[in-house]
Design an enzyme around this catalytic site. Structure first.
Site, mmCIF file in Angstrom:
data_model
loop_
_atom_site.group_PDB
_atom_site.id
_atom_site.type_symbol
_atom_site.label_atom_id
_atom_site.label_comp_id
_atom_site.label_asym_id
_atom_site.label_seq_id
_atom_site.Cartn_x
_atom_site.Cartn_y
_atom_site.Cartn_z
ATOM 1 N N ASP A 20 -24.675 -37.048 51.500
ATOM 2 C CA ASP A 20 -25.153 -35.948 52.339
ATOM 3 C C ASP A 20 -24.683 -36.076 53.783
ATOM 4 O O ASP A 20 -24.217 -35.095 54.379
ATOM 5 C CB ASP A 20 -26.684 -35.810 52.253
ATOM 6 C CG ASP A 20 -27.414 -37.121 52.479
ATOM 7 O OD1 ASP A 20 -26.775 -38.187 52.414
ATOM 8 O OD2 ASP A 20 -28.630 -37.086 52.717
ATOM 9 N N ASP A 21 -24.731 -37.290 54.351
ATOM 10 C CA ASP A 21 -24.313 -37.452 55.746
ATOM 11 C C ASP A 21 -22.807 -37.219 55.901
ATOM 12 O O ASP A 21 -22.373 -36.554 56.845
ATOM 13 C CB ASP A 21 -24.671 -38.858 56.252
ATOM 14 C CG ASP A 21 -26.170 -38.995 56.535
ATOM 15 O OD1 ASP A 21 -26.802 -37.978 56.873
ATOM 16 O OD2 ASP A 21 -26.698 -40.112 56.407
ATOM 17 N N LYS A 63 -20.907 -37.229 46.227
ATOM 18 C CA LYS A 63 -20.958 -38.611 45.721
ATOM 19 C C LYS A 63 -22.240 -39.301 46.140
ATOM 20 O O LYS A 63 -22.676 -39.130 47.268
ATOM 21 C CB LYS A 63 -19.765 -39.373 46.316
ATOM 22 C CG LYS A 63 -19.767 -40.837 46.062
ATOM 23 C CD LYS A 63 -19.677 -41.685 47.343
ATOM 24 C CE LYS A 63 -20.916 -41.625 48.203
ATOM 25 N NZ LYS A 63 -20.996 -42.647 49.257
ATOM 26 N N THR A 64 -22.889 -40.011 45.315
ATOM 27 C CA THR A 64 -23.862 -41.056 45.638
ATOM 28 C C THR A 64 -24.627 -41.419 44.375
ATOM 29 O O THR A 64 -25.076 -40.538 43.629
ATOM 30 C CB THR A 64 -24.867 -40.697 46.759
ATOM 31 O OG1 THR A 64 -25.782 -41.787 46.903
ATOM 32 C CG2 THR A 64 -25.680 -39.435 46.516
ATOM 33 N N ILE A 65 -24.757 -42.717 44.164
ATOM 34 C CA ILE A 65 -25.559 -43.164 43.004
ATOM 35 C C ILE A 65 -27.017 -42.766 43.199
ATOM 36 O O ILE A 65 -27.766 -42.667 42.234
ATOM 37 C CB ILE A 65 -25.482 -44.699 42.789
ATOM 38 C CG1 ILE A 65 -26.004 -45.463 44.007
ATOM 39 C CG2 ILE A 65 -24.084 -45.131 42.404
ATOM 40 C CD1 ILE A 65 -26.375 -46.907 43.691
ATOM 41 N N ASP A 66 -27.430 -42.540 44.458
ATOM 42 C CA ASP A 66 -28.851 -42.285 44.741
ATOM 43 C C ASP A 66 -29.349 -40.982 44.115
ATOM 44 O O ASP A 66 -30.556 -40.797 43.963
ATOM 45 C CB ASP A 66 -29.087 -42.216 46.252
ATOM 46 C CG ASP A 66 -28.865 -43.553 46.933
ATOM 47 O OD1 ASP A 66 -28.520 -44.523 46.233
ATOM 48 O OD2 ASP A 66 -29.035 -43.636 48.155
ATOM 49 N N ARG A 81 -18.294 -46.734 56.391
ATOM 50 C CA ARG A 81 -19.412 -45.916 56.858
ATOM 51 C C ARG A 81 -19.234 -45.448 58.303
ATOM 52 O O ARG A 81 -20.210 -45.082 58.962
ATOM 53 C CB ARG A 81 -20.722 -46.693 56.722
ATOM 54 C CG ARG A 81 -21.160 -46.941 55.280
ATOM 55 C CD ARG A 81 -22.622 -47.356 55.220
ATOM 56 N NE ARG A 81 -23.063 -47.696 53.879
ATOM 57 C CZ ARG A 81 -23.462 -46.818 52.972
ATOM 58 N NH1 ARG A 81 -23.490 -45.532 53.260
ATOM 59 N NH2 ARG A 81 -23.862 -47.214 51.785
ATOM 60 N N ARG A 112 -22.945 -50.067 41.086
ATOM 61 C CA ARG A 112 -22.212 -49.116 41.940
ATOM 62 C C ARG A 112 -20.724 -48.999 41.605
ATOM 63 O O ARG A 112 -20.088 -48.016 41.972
ATOM 64 C CB ARG A 112 -22.342 -49.521 43.420
ATOM 65 C CG ARG A 112 -23.710 -49.295 43.974
ATOM 66 C CD ARG A 112 -23.713 -49.092 45.466
ATOM 67 N NE ARG A 112 -22.886 -50.022 46.210
ATOM 68 C CZ ARG A 112 -22.886 -50.097 47.535
ATOM 69 N NH1 ARG A 112 -23.684 -49.306 48.242
ATOM 70 N NH2 ARG A 112 -22.119 -50.947 48.170
ATOM 71 N N MET A 131 -31.975 -49.808 43.554
ATOM 72 C CA MET A 131 -31.300 -49.173 44.682
ATOM 73 C C MET A 131 -31.588 -47.671 44.721
ATOM 74 O O MET A 131 -31.946 -47.077 43.699
ATOM 75 C CB MET A 131 -29.808 -49.397 44.588
ATOM 76 C CG MET A 131 -29.164 -49.617 45.912
ATOM 77 S SD MET A 131 -27.422 -49.965 45.727
ATOM 78 C CE MET A 131 -27.254 -51.256 46.947
ATOM 79 N N GLY A 132 -31.341 -47.130 45.873
ATOM 80 C CA GLY A 132 -31.613 -45.714 46.130
ATOM 81 C C GLY A 132 -32.272 -45.708 47.492
ATOM 82 O O GLY A 132 -33.479 -45.879 47.582
ATOM 83 N N GLY A 138 -21.276 -45.606 50.375
ATOM 84 C CA GLY A 138 -21.433 -46.585 49.296
ATOM 85 C C GLY A 138 -20.622 -46.212 48.064
ATOM 86 O O GLY A 138 -20.428 -45.038 47.772
ATOM 87 N N TYR A 172 -26.042 -53.351 43.503
ATOM 88 C CA TYR A 172 -24.594 -53.543 43.504
ATOM 89 C C TYR A 172 -24.051 -53.723 42.088
ATOM 90 O O TYR A 172 -22.874 -53.485 41.839
ATOM 91 C CB TYR A 172 -24.227 -54.732 44.398
ATOM 92 C CG TYR A 172 -24.650 -54.456 45.838
ATOM 93 C CD1 TYR A 172 -23.926 -53.570 46.620
ATOM 94 C CD2 TYR A 172 -25.812 -55.009 46.365
ATOM 95 C CE1 TYR A 172 -24.327 -53.259 47.909
ATOM 96 C CE2 TYR A 172 -26.228 -54.705 47.653
ATOM 97 C CZ TYR A 172 -25.484 -53.825 48.416
ATOM 98 O OH TYR A 172 -25.883 -53.496 49.692
ATOM 99 N N GLU A 173 -24.938 -54.130 41.161
ATOM 100 C CA GLU A 173 -24.511 -54.332 39.762
ATOM 101 C C GLU A 173 -23.996 -53.037 39.134
ATOM 102 O O GLU A 173 -23.256 -53.066 38.154
ATOM 103 C CB GLU A 173 -25.698 -54.828 38.916
ATOM 104 C CG GLU A 173 -26.204 -56.216 39.244
ATOM 105 C CD GLU A 173 -27.107 -56.268 40.476
ATOM 106 O OE1 GLU A 173 -27.235 -55.250 41.186
ATOM 107 O OE2 GLU A 173 -27.668 -57.350 40.729
#
Ligand code: FBP
Length: 551
Positions: free
Chosen positions: A174-175, A201-204, A144, A427, A249-250, A80, A424-425
């Site tokens: 992580d993946d 990387k990840t917004i989560d 992905r 990311r 999100m997350g 993502g 999505y707003e």
């Protein structure tokens, strides 16, 4: 491409680097720590990663300027989008060129599949300049595709060999970094001279541990969501007629929800990990929400804002068990399941194969949610939780609970709800100063790791609440972050996902305030990200990082 005035002005922003790289003259060396261990399941992980297990942590320290070889690297963006990805590439590009101006950086388009298909572009100064300090991953795109088989690794080796690439940088979560480690291990085992370096990387925000303080993109995304939540709170407090249920999100962890709650002080914020820790049921969550709606109504407040984490339902034990069983069932019967044409056929198949306990949990859910739970998995075998409309499910269930209470005379208010999903707003927002600096530094550090000749490391910056000049740059062995988890019905060594801990200082800060926030309208309105202006407004880190740094 048209350029907005802000984008134009922002292009001139020069991200700050840690002091060790500030002169951009390659005058650094590495200081090595002790050999490392994985966070859990050491024996299994060592067996799987015989060549990359146990490497020492690395820190860059000032050193003699040496002549660097010509470096040829490739880079992919994986998974993502997260604000700052372009700056990682810019930092990597500048780092390689600073070390040797003849060095080259190739970008592989569309994520890991670009590496397999050899769909590449050779970056030039002009291309990189056009994307500095911008959001999005559109410079080369993302994807992905899972890079995990030996055939794929051999294909990557062949494609890199053709281009003369001697290092691959994987910018991912992580993946993707787990797979980067598998690739590094394969290259070592096969004596193929290609290094692999990861970037977090990840917004989560769930790729973090004792060494990686945060993943990039989390700062900007939570700032965007918090601006929107603040605006909604102000609207709710002005009109005083709606309850807003905001799903955030997350995929799994609730770091985004927790950070946004700390920034905005909503009336309710559900934290999935707490729900799991208390073994709460869906009915418990509904009762908790309805109770606050009811208490506020009793003092004339028929409005409020509730934050719901995207991954909530996966943390409710009965539904978690259901999802785990569904994951295994769908993975084991993927081919047959594909042949089923109608929703009724799919529901019937699932209902007839679930165990008694999970079947009960499944049938207690509205059909729309049942169908969403059976929808396609992502390439890693995860339920695509962003497609499950938990916010609507909760509104529906709270409303019927309130009706029951109204019939009993316990509740006399009015409940009108609006639902939102913010994901999505945020990311692809233009990176905040923090993410612009952090990402550029991660990319630059990745170049330094490549020049140091190591493989199987994640680029790492520490001390992030201090000014960037004081950040420590280094590398953390990817195997060090691993444990064994169940994926697609099997045990796999993977980088451990960091969930919100209910004894963490950030959670405790939230828990200490939430009752007050529930009833008083102590809303905080963070406003939009500021790129120009006073440092105390423009250079804020996340509240989570600030609290963690003070513990
Ligand atoms: P990554 O873990 O790849 O960084 O993706 C994070 C995320 O934004 C999640 O928050 C969300 O559940 C998911 O991606 C949605 O992905 P997609 O848009 O591909 O369905």
């Amino acid at each position: 491409m048209s350029i907005s005035p802000l984008q134009d002005a922002r292009a001139a922003y020069q991200p700050k680097l840690p002091a060790v790289f500030a002169n951009r003259d390659g005058a650094f060396s590495t200081s090595q720590g002790e050999p490392t261990q994985s966070v859990a399941d050491q024996v299994k992980i060592k067996a799987k990663f015989a060549h990359t297990y146990g490497l020492p942590e690395l820190t860059f320290v000032p050193g003699e300027k040496g002549d660097s070889d010509v470096l040829k690297a490739g880079v992919i963006l994986s998974g993502g989008q997260a604000p700052g990805g372009h700056n990682v590439i810019a930092g990597l590009y500048d780092g390689l060129k600073d070390l040797n101006p003849v060095s080259e950086l190739y970008g592989f388009r569309g994520g890991p599949s670009g590496l397999l298909d050899n769909d590449h572009v050779l970056f030039t100064d002009g291309m990189i300049d056009a994307y500095r300090n911008t959001g999005g991953f559109d410079i080369i795109g993302s994807g992905r595709t899972k890079l995990e088989s030996e055939e794929q690794f051999a294909q990557v080796a062949a494609n890199c060999g053709e281009l003369g690439i001697n290092a691959v940088v994987v910018i991912g979560g992580d993946d993707s970094n787990t797979n980067a480690c598998l690739l590094a291990e394969y290259f070592c085992r096969e004596a193929i001279d290609i290094q692999v370096i990861g970037c977090p990387k990840t917004i989560d925000g769930d790729l973090k541990n004792d060494h990686i303080a945060t993943s990039f993109g989390f700062d900007t995304a939570t700032k965007v969501y918090s601006e929107l939540i603040g605006n909604i709170q102000r609207d709710a407090n002005s009109a005083k007629k709606y309850w807003h249920f905001v799903k955030l999100m997350g995929r799994s962890a609730s770091h985004i929800g927790l950070e946004c709650a700390l920034k905005t002080h909503p009336n309710v914020a559900i934290i999935s990990e707490e729900i799991a820790a208390k073994a709460s049921t869906l009915q418990d969550v509904v009762t908790y929400l309805a109770d606050i709606v009811c208490q506020r109504a009793a003092i004339g407040k028929n409005f409020g804002v509730a934050l719901i984490p995207e991954g909530l339902i996966e943390f409710i034990p009965a539904i978690k068990a259901l999802i785990a069983e569904l994951n295994d069932l769908l993975a084991d019967n993927a081919v047959y399941f594909e042949t089923l044409d109608t929703d009724d056929d799919r529901l019937q198949f699932v209902n007839s194969h679930l165990s008694a306990a999970t079947s009960q949990a499944f049938s207690s859910l509205p059909m729309t949610i049942q169908l969403q739970l059976m929808a396609d998995r992502d390439p890693h075998g995860n339920v695509q939780v962003s497609k499950i409309e938990t916010e609507k499910l909760l509104v529906e269930m709270v409303e019927s609970r309130l009706q029951e209470w109204k019939a009993k005379g316990k509740y006399t208010g009015k409940f009108a709800a609006q639902t939102h999903f913010f994901g999505y707003e945020g990311r692809c927002a233009a990176p905040s100063n923090f993410d612009a600096d952090y990402c550029y530094g991660l990319g630059y550090t990745a170049a330094a790791l490549i020049s140091s000749g190591v493989t199987g490391y994640m680029s790492c910056l520490q001390g992030l609440t201090k000014p960037a000049a004081e950040w420590r740059a280094g590398g953390v062995p990817l195997t060090m972050m691993m444990n064994v988890e169940r994926r697609k019905g099997h045990d796999h060594p993977v980088i451990k996902k960091a969930l919100v801990e209910t004894d963490s200082p950030a959670f405790k800060e939230f828990a200490a305030n939430r009752d007050k926030w529930a009833m008083d309208d102590d809303y905080q309105y963070p406003g939009p990200i500021q790129y120009f202006g006073p440092s105390e407004v423009c250079d804020l880190t996340t509240v989570t990082l600030a609290i963690e740094a003070n513990q």
